[in-house]
Scaffold this active site. Structure first.
Site, short mmCIF file in Angstrom:
data_model
loop_
_atom_site.label_atom_id
_atom_site.label_comp_id
_atom_site.label_asym_id
_atom_site.label_seq_id
_atom_site.Cartn_x
_atom_site.Cartn_y
_atom_site.Cartn_z
N ASN A 8 -21.12 -109.55 -5.69
CA ASN A 8 -20.99 -108.16 -6.11
C ASN A 8 -21.54 -108.06 -7.52
O ASN A 8 -20.92 -108.53 -8.47
CB ASN A 8 -19.49 -107.78 -6.07
CG ASN A 8 -19.22 -106.42 -6.69
OD1 ASN A 8 -20.13 -105.64 -6.94
ND2 ASN A 8 -17.94 -106.15 -6.93
N TRP A 9 -22.72 -107.46 -7.62
CA TRP A 9 -23.36 -107.37 -8.95
C TRP A 9 -22.75 -106.28 -9.82
O TRP A 9 -23.07 -106.19 -11.00
CB TRP A 9 -24.87 -107.12 -8.78
CG TRP A 9 -25.64 -108.36 -8.48
CD1 TRP A 9 -25.15 -109.58 -8.11
CD2 TRP A 9 -27.08 -108.51 -8.53
NE1 TRP A 9 -26.17 -110.48 -7.93
CE2 TRP A 9 -27.37 -109.84 -8.18
CE3 TRP A 9 -28.13 -107.64 -8.84
CZ2 TRP A 9 -28.69 -110.32 -8.14
CZ3 TRP A 9 -29.42 -108.11 -8.78
CH2 TRP A 9 -29.69 -109.45 -8.44
N LYS A 10 -21.91 -105.42 -9.23
CA LYS A 10 -21.31 -104.31 -9.99
C LYS A 10 -22.42 -103.51 -10.67
O LYS A 10 -23.49 -103.36 -10.11
CB LYS A 10 -20.27 -104.86 -10.98
CG LYS A 10 -19.27 -105.77 -10.28
CD LYS A 10 -18.10 -106.17 -11.14
CE LYS A 10 -17.18 -107.07 -10.31
NZ LYS A 10 -15.94 -107.42 -11.04
N HIS A 92 -12.81 -101.42 -3.96
CA HIS A 92 -12.73 -102.41 -5.04
C HIS A 92 -11.77 -101.89 -6.11
O HIS A 92 -11.72 -100.68 -6.37
CB HIS A 92 -14.12 -102.66 -5.63
CG HIS A 92 -14.15 -103.82 -6.58
ND1 HIS A 92 -13.68 -103.72 -7.87
CD2 HIS A 92 -14.56 -105.10 -6.42
CE1 HIS A 92 -13.81 -104.90 -8.47
NE2 HIS A 92 -14.33 -105.74 -7.62
N GLU A 94 -11.93 -101.84 -9.18
CA GLU A 94 -12.57 -101.06 -10.25
C GLU A 94 -12.80 -99.62 -9.81
O GLU A 94 -12.70 -98.69 -10.62
CB GLU A 94 -13.88 -101.74 -10.67
CG GLU A 94 -13.57 -103.01 -11.48
CD GLU A 94 -14.62 -104.10 -11.40
OE1 GLU A 94 -15.76 -103.82 -10.96
OE2 GLU A 94 -14.30 -105.25 -11.78
N GLU A 162 -8.34 -109.60 -3.87
CA GLU A 162 -8.78 -109.76 -5.25
C GLU A 162 -7.66 -109.34 -6.20
O GLU A 162 -7.49 -108.14 -6.47
CB GLU A 162 -10.01 -108.88 -5.51
CG GLU A 162 -11.19 -109.24 -4.65
CD GLU A 162 -12.50 -108.83 -5.32
OE1 GLU A 162 -13.34 -109.71 -5.51
OE2 GLU A 162 -12.65 -107.65 -5.68
N GLY A 168 -12.89 -111.09 -13.41
CA GLY A 168 -13.63 -111.12 -14.67
C GLY A 168 -12.86 -111.74 -15.83
O GLY A 168 -13.25 -111.62 -16.98
N SER A 207 -12.77 -114.40 -10.33
CA SER A 207 -13.13 -115.59 -11.11
C SER A 207 -13.47 -116.81 -10.25
O SER A 207 -13.17 -117.95 -10.63
CB SER A 207 -12.03 -115.92 -12.13
OG SER A 207 -11.89 -114.86 -13.06
N GLY A 228 -18.08 -111.89 -8.35
CA GLY A 228 -18.66 -110.94 -9.29
C GLY A 228 -19.62 -111.64 -10.25
O GLY A 228 -20.77 -111.93 -9.92
P1 PGA Z 1 -15.42 -111.84 -10.82
O1 PGA Z 1 -15.34 -110.46 -9.98
O2 PGA Z 1 -15.94 -112.89 -9.87
O3 PGA Z 1 -16.39 -111.54 -11.93
O4 PGA Z 1 -14.05 -112.14 -11.28
C1 PGA Z 1 -14.92 -110.47 -8.65
C2 PGA Z 1 -15.00 -109.08 -8.07
O5 PGA Z 1 -14.63 -108.12 -8.77
O6 PGA Z 1 -15.42 -108.91 -6.91
#
Ligand code: PGA
Length: 247
Positions: A8-10, A92, A94, A162, A168, A207, A228
């Site tokens: 997931n590049w966000k 997600h 976010e 998650e 993150g 992470s 991510g």
């Molecule tokens: P991260 O994000 O691997 O940077 O912790 C995971 C995600 O939000 O899918």
């Protein structure tokens, strides 16, 4: 069941970032697991052209619940499919936090994704306060019940666990904590969808990196990862793909 390594590049990535996609495929042209990248929507079509005929799948990071219409700035599931996507991440944390997405909205987006022929990667996860209150299973159980529509199958639905506090941050739950939540999710899915639950991939996200991927993938009900930060670099995501392929 084919395991799934999803990136997931966000809100990261420009046209130049397609070099990472090409490097990933050069190193892992035919992995023994499914390999998915969800770049920003602006790059899906270019990535699809650049990787045509390869083992890499592409996905969106969100879609609108409606098929088309007056929704400025939104993207319909069919548009993602038209650009070359076969998956879409939904709910997600976010998006739940930044855009107030509810379980009911995520459910309607999943139905829209299916109608467009996309598989939905539906995300659930507790906040740190909820875990500290020992409410993790209540929270993910109710998110799962409210966000996954009737008719979910192993082909049209992937669940990503998650923990919000692990995204993150470099922090992860213990292996026992991940195992507990994944077993719980599998049981809840089995209670609702019967034998089909065994076909639904349960991804861990938060992470995941090359140094912890193998131990996480050794957990019984972990069928892959949603990655991510570490998915932005071909070398790191490739190492995670290789760990999953070897699991
Ligand atoms: P991260 O994000 O691997 O940077 O912790 C995971 C995600 O939000 O899918």
């Amino acid at each position: 069941m084919r395991k799934l390594a999803a990136g997931n590049w966000k809100m990261n990535g420009m046209a130049a970032s397609l070099a990472e996609v090409k490097a990933l495929l050069a190193a892992h042209p035919d992995p023994a697991c499914e390999m998915l990248l969800c770049p920003p929507a602006t790059l899906i079509a270019q990535a699809a052209w650049a990787t045509k005929g390869s083992a890499l799948k592409l996905g969106g990071q969100d879609c609108h619940p409606k098929a088309s219409g007056a929704h400025t700035g939104d993207i319909a599931a069919a548009m993602l499919a038209d650009a070359g996507a076969s998956y879409v991440i939904l709910g997600h944390s976010e998006r739940r936090a930044d855009h107030g997405e509810t379980d009911a909205l995520v459910l309607s987006k999943a139905q829209a994704a299916w109608a467009a022929g996309l598989s939905a990667v539906i995300c659930v996860g507790e906040t740190e306060a909820e875990r500290d209150d020992a409410r993790t299973l209540d929270v993910v159980g109710s998110q799962l019940a409210g966000s996954v529509p009737e008719g979910a199958t192993g082909a049209n639905t992937v669940i990503a666990y998650e923990p919000v506090w692990a995204i993150g941050t470099g922090r992860t739950p213990t292996l026992a904590e991940i195992a507990e939540v994944h077993a719980f999710l599998r049981n809840r899915l089995a209670a609702r969808f019967g034998e089909e639950a065994a076909e639904m991939r349960l991804l861990y996200g938060g992470s995941v990196k090359p140094s912890n991927a193998a131990e996480i993938f050794a957990i019984g009900d972990v069928d892959g990862a949603l990655v991510g930060g570490a998915s932005l670099k071909a070398a790191d995501f490739g190492a995670i793909v290789a760990a999953l392929a070897a699991a």
